[in-house]
Motif scaffolding. Structure first.
Motif, PDB file in Angstrom:
ATOM      1  N   ASN A  12       0.808  -1.224   0.000  1.00 42.66           N
ATOM      2  CA  ASN A  12       0.000   0.000   0.000  1.00 42.66           C
ATOM      3  C   ASN A  12       0.841   1.275   0.000  1.00 42.66           C
ATOM      4  O   ASN A  12       0.550   2.222   0.713  1.00 42.66           O
ATOM      5  CB  ASN A  12      -0.967   0.006   1.188  1.00 42.66           C
ATOM      6  CG  ASN A  12      -2.001  -1.083   1.080  1.00 42.66           C
ATOM      7  OD1 ASN A  12      -2.564  -1.312   0.025  1.00 42.66           O
ATOM      8  ND2 ASN A  12      -2.238  -1.775   2.181  1.00 42.66           N
ATOM      9  N   THR A  13       1.881   1.311  -0.803  1.00 39.58           N
ATOM     10  CA  THR A  13       2.729   2.503  -0.868  1.00 39.58           C
ATOM     11  C   THR A  13       2.226   3.522  -1.884  1.00 39.58           C
ATOM     12  O   THR A  13       2.742   4.622  -1.951  1.00 39.58           O
ATOM     13  CB  THR A  13       4.181   2.115  -1.221  1.00 39.58           C
ATOM     14  OG1 THR A  13       4.175   1.406  -2.458  1.00 39.58           O
ATOM     15  CG2 THR A  13       4.802   1.266  -0.121  1.00 39.58           C
ATOM     16  N   PHE A  14       1.251   3.152  -2.676  1.00 38.08           N
ATOM     17  CA  PHE A  14       0.670   4.043  -3.680  1.00 38.08           C
ATOM     18  C   PHE A  14      -0.803   4.179  -3.318  1.00 38.08           C
ATOM     19  O   PHE A  14      -1.628   3.353  -3.680  1.00 38.08           O
ATOM     20  CB  PHE A  14       0.846   3.427  -5.078  1.00 38.08           C
ATOM     21  CG  PHE A  14       0.571   4.380  -6.205  1.00 38.08           C
ATOM     22  CD1 PHE A  14       1.522   5.293  -6.612  1.00 38.08           C
ATOM     23  CD2 PHE A  14      -0.641   4.354  -6.876  1.00 38.08           C
ATOM     24  CE1 PHE A  14       1.286   6.155  -7.671  1.00 38.08           C
ATOM     25  CE2 PHE A  14      -0.895   5.216  -7.934  1.00 38.08           C
ATOM     26  CZ  PHE A  14       0.068   6.125  -8.325  1.00 38.08           C
ATOM     27  N   GLY A  15      -1.132   5.215  -2.548  1.00 37.88           N
ATOM     28  CA  GLY A  15      -2.475   5.369  -2.014  1.00 37.88           C
ATOM     29  C   GLY A  15      -3.380   6.217  -2.882  1.00 37.88           C
ATOM     30  O   GLY A  15      -3.050   6.587  -4.019  1.00 37.88           O
ATOM     31  N   THR A  16      -4.515   6.562  -2.333  1.00 34.06           N
ATOM     32  CA  THR A  16      -5.517   7.340  -3.061  1.00 34.06           C
ATOM     33  C   THR A  16      -4.971   8.693  -3.476  1.00 34.06           C
ATOM     34  O   THR A  16      -5.159   9.124  -4.620  1.00 34.06           O
ATOM     35  CB  THR A  16      -6.787   7.507  -2.205  1.00 34.06           C
ATOM     36  OG1 THR A  16      -7.279   6.212  -1.855  1.00 34.06           O
ATOM     37  CG2 THR A  16      -7.856   8.266  -2.958  1.00 34.06           C
ATOM     38  N   GLY A  17      -4.291   9.386  -2.574  1.00 35.05           N
ATOM     39  CA  GLY A  17      -3.723  10.695  -2.907  1.00 35.05           C
ATOM     40  C   GLY A  17      -2.735  10.616  -4.058  1.00 35.05           C
ATOM     41  O   GLY A  17      -2.777  11.437  -4.984  1.00 35.05           O
ATOM     42  N   GLU A  18      -1.869   9.630  -4.018  1.00 34.08           N
ATOM     43  CA  GLU A  18      -0.891   9.446  -5.098  1.00 34.08           C
ATOM     44  C   GLU A  18      -1.590   9.093  -6.406  1.00 34.08           C
ATOM     45  O   GLU A  18      -1.203   9.569  -7.481  1.00 34.08           O
ATOM     46  CB  GLU A  18       0.122   8.353  -4.734  1.00 34.08           C
ATOM     47  CG  GLU A  18       1.059   8.710  -3.608  1.00 34.08           C
ATOM     48  CD  GLU A  18       0.498   8.407  -2.217  1.00 34.08           C
ATOM     49  OE1 GLU A  18       1.218   8.655  -1.242  1.00 34.08           O
ATOM     50  OE2 GLU A  18      -0.655   7.937  -2.105  1.00 34.08           O
ATOM     51  N   PHE A  19      -2.624   8.265  -6.308  1.00 31.83           N
ATOM     52  CA  PHE A  19      -3.358   7.881  -7.514  1.00 31.83           C
ATOM     53  C   PHE A  19      -4.042   9.097  -8.145  1.00 31.83           C
ATOM     54  O   PHE A  19      -3.987   9.291  -9.359  1.00 31.83           O
ATOM     55  CB  PHE A  19      -4.382   6.791  -7.193  1.00 31.83           C
ATOM     56  CG  PHE A  19      -5.210   6.378  -8.376  1.00 31.83           C
ATOM     57  CD1 PHE A  19      -4.633   5.746  -9.462  1.00 31.83           C
ATOM     58  CD2 PHE A  19      -6.570   6.627  -8.401  1.00 31.83           C
ATOM     59  CE1 PHE A  19      -5.393   5.367 -10.568  1.00 31.83           C
ATOM     60  CE2 PHE A  19      -7.347   6.250  -9.492  1.00 31.83           C
ATOM     61  CZ  PHE A  19      -6.749   5.623 -10.575  1.00 31.83           C
ATOM     62  N   ILE A  26      -1.403  12.739 -15.892  1.00 32.04           N
ATOM     63  CA  ILE A  26      -1.582  12.146 -17.220  1.00 32.04           C
ATOM     64  C   ILE A  26      -2.886  12.593 -17.890  1.00 32.04           C
ATOM     65  O   ILE A  26      -3.192  12.159 -18.993  1.00 32.04           O
ATOM     66  CB  ILE A  26      -1.499  10.604 -17.177  1.00 32.04           C
ATOM     67  CG1 ILE A  26      -2.646  10.003 -16.364  1.00 32.04           C
ATOM     68  CG2 ILE A  26      -0.140  10.157 -16.643  1.00 32.04           C
ATOM     69  CD1 ILE A  26      -2.776   8.501 -16.510  1.00 32.04           C
ATOM     70  N   GLY A  27      -3.653  13.443 -17.209  1.00 30.20           N
ATOM     71  CA  GLY A  27      -4.890  13.967 -17.797  1.00 30.20           C
ATOM     72  C   GLY A  27      -6.018  12.953 -17.868  1.00 30.20           C
ATOM     73  O   GLY A  27      -6.814  12.973 -18.807  1.00 30.20           O
ATOM     74  N   ALA A  28      -6.090  12.067 -16.881  1.00 28.70           N
ATOM     75  CA  ALA A  28      -7.125  11.029 -16.869  1.00 28.70           C
ATOM     76  C   ALA A  28      -8.053  11.220 -15.675  1.00 28.70           C
ATOM     77  O   ALA A  28      -7.632  11.743 -14.640  1.00 28.70           O
ATOM     78  CB  ALA A  28      -6.480   9.651 -16.786  1.00 28.70           C
ATOM     79  N   ASN A  29      -9.283  10.804 -15.824  1.00 28.84           N
ATOM     80  CA  ASN A  29     -10.196  10.769 -14.689  1.00 28.84           C
ATOM     81  C   ASN A  29     -10.014   9.439 -13.964  1.00 28.84           C
ATOM     82  O   ASN A  29      -9.892   8.397 -14.592  1.00 28.84           O
ATOM     83  CB  ASN A  29     -11.650  10.898 -15.145  1.00 28.84           C
ATOM     84  CG  ASN A  29     -12.005  12.310 -15.493  1.00 28.84           C
ATOM     85  OD1 ASN A  29     -11.523  13.261 -14.877  1.00 28.84           O
ATOM     86  ND2 ASN A  29     -12.849  12.479 -16.486  1.00 28.84           N
ATOM     87  N   PRO A  30     -10.034   9.476 -12.625  1.00 33.39           N
ATOM     88  CA  PRO A  30      -9.866   8.225 -11.894  1.00 33.39           C
ATOM     89  C   PRO A  30     -11.077   7.317 -12.006  1.00 33.39           C
ATOM     90  O   PRO A  30     -12.210   7.781 -12.170  1.00 33.39           O
ATOM     91  CB  PRO A  30      -9.687   8.696 -10.439  1.00 33.39           C
ATOM     92  CG  PRO A  30     -10.268  10.053 -10.382  1.00 33.39           C
ATOM     93  CD  PRO A  30     -10.153  10.637 -11.758  1.00 33.39           C
ATOM     94  N   GLN A  31     -10.829   6.033 -11.961  1.00 29.33           N
ATOM     95  CA  GLN A  31     -11.856   5.001 -11.832  1.00 29.33           C
ATOM     96  C   GLN A  31     -11.357   4.086 -10.733  1.00 29.33           C
ATOM     97  O   GLN A  31     -10.273   3.522 -10.838  1.00 29.33           O
ATOM     98  CB  GLN A  31     -12.043   4.232 -13.122  1.00 29.33           C
ATOM     99  CG  GLN A  31     -13.031   3.081 -12.999  1.00 29.33           C
ATOM    100  CD  GLN A  31     -13.218   2.344 -14.304  1.00 29.33           C
ATOM    101  OE1 GLN A  31     -13.365   2.954 -15.349  1.00 29.33           O
ATOM    102  NE2 GLN A  31     -13.206   1.028 -14.234  1.00 29.33           N
ATOM    103  N   ILE A  32     -12.123   3.962  -9.669  1.00 30.89           N
ATOM    104  CA  ILE A  32     -11.666   3.240  -8.494  1.00 30.89           C
ATOM    105  C   ILE A  32     -12.612   2.087  -8.198  1.00 30.89           C
ATOM    106  O   ILE A  32     -13.832   2.241  -8.251  1.00 30.89           O
ATOM    107  CB  ILE A  32     -11.570   4.199  -7.287  1.00 30.89           C
ATOM    108  CG1 ILE A  32     -10.549   5.307  -7.585  1.00 30.89           C
ATOM    109  CG2 ILE A  32     -11.200   3.447  -6.016  1.00 30.89           C
ATOM    110  CD1 ILE A  32     -10.455   6.397  -6.547  1.00 30.89           C
TER     111      ILE A  32
END
Length: 141
Positions: A12-19, A26-32
């Motif tokens: 879990n070193t790449f969390g929500t904030g980092e994502f 990169i100009g993308a909308n998140p999908q979680i």
């Protein structure tokens, strides 16, 4: 922590904030994907609220997966049969309370291998916007 589905460490070193920052870069909308296995409706609604408060114009309307590959025997806490459709609906209702514009993606199974799974999911009119099958693009119910 131990990933109980796979029996290996999850760092879990790449969390929500980092994502979210990565998506910005990169100009993308998140999908979680939300945890419908061992998670709760309150946790899911809280995560949606958390992300909406930190993303874009804070108006919500993002894509949220109601679980991921939930038909697999390797998943933890997944009810079977019609109980799954009820769980999908409960999570959907909790999410729509905090973000009525959320675009919800229900987990489908491969149509050739899991036709009953998809049929059960489709008993939830209005509970989700898309049904995603692993080997095909999203379709609207």
């Amino acid at each position: 922590m131990l990933n109980v589905a796979w029996g290996m460490p999850e760092y879990n070193t790449f969390g929500t904030g980092e994502f979210l920052r990565f998506c910005e870069l990169i100009g993308a909308n998140p999908q979680i994907a939300l945890n419908l296995g061992s998670g709760t409706t309150e946790e899911a609604a809280g995560w949606v609220k958390y992300v909406n408060e930190r993303w874009g114009d804070h108006s919500g309307g993002l894509f949220w997966e109601l679980g991921n590959e939930l038909w697999g025997n390797f998943q933890v806490g997944i009810p079977r049969g019609s109980a799954w459709a009820e769980r999908t609906k409960a999570f959907s209702e909790a999410i729509r309370k905090v973000d009525p514009n959320a675009k919800l993606i229900a987990t489908g199974g491969d149509a050739d291998s899991y036709p009953d799974w998809n049929a059960t999911q489709l008993t939830n009119p209005g509970a989700f916007d898309y049904l995603m099958e692993p080997s095909s693009p999203m379709t609207q119910p």
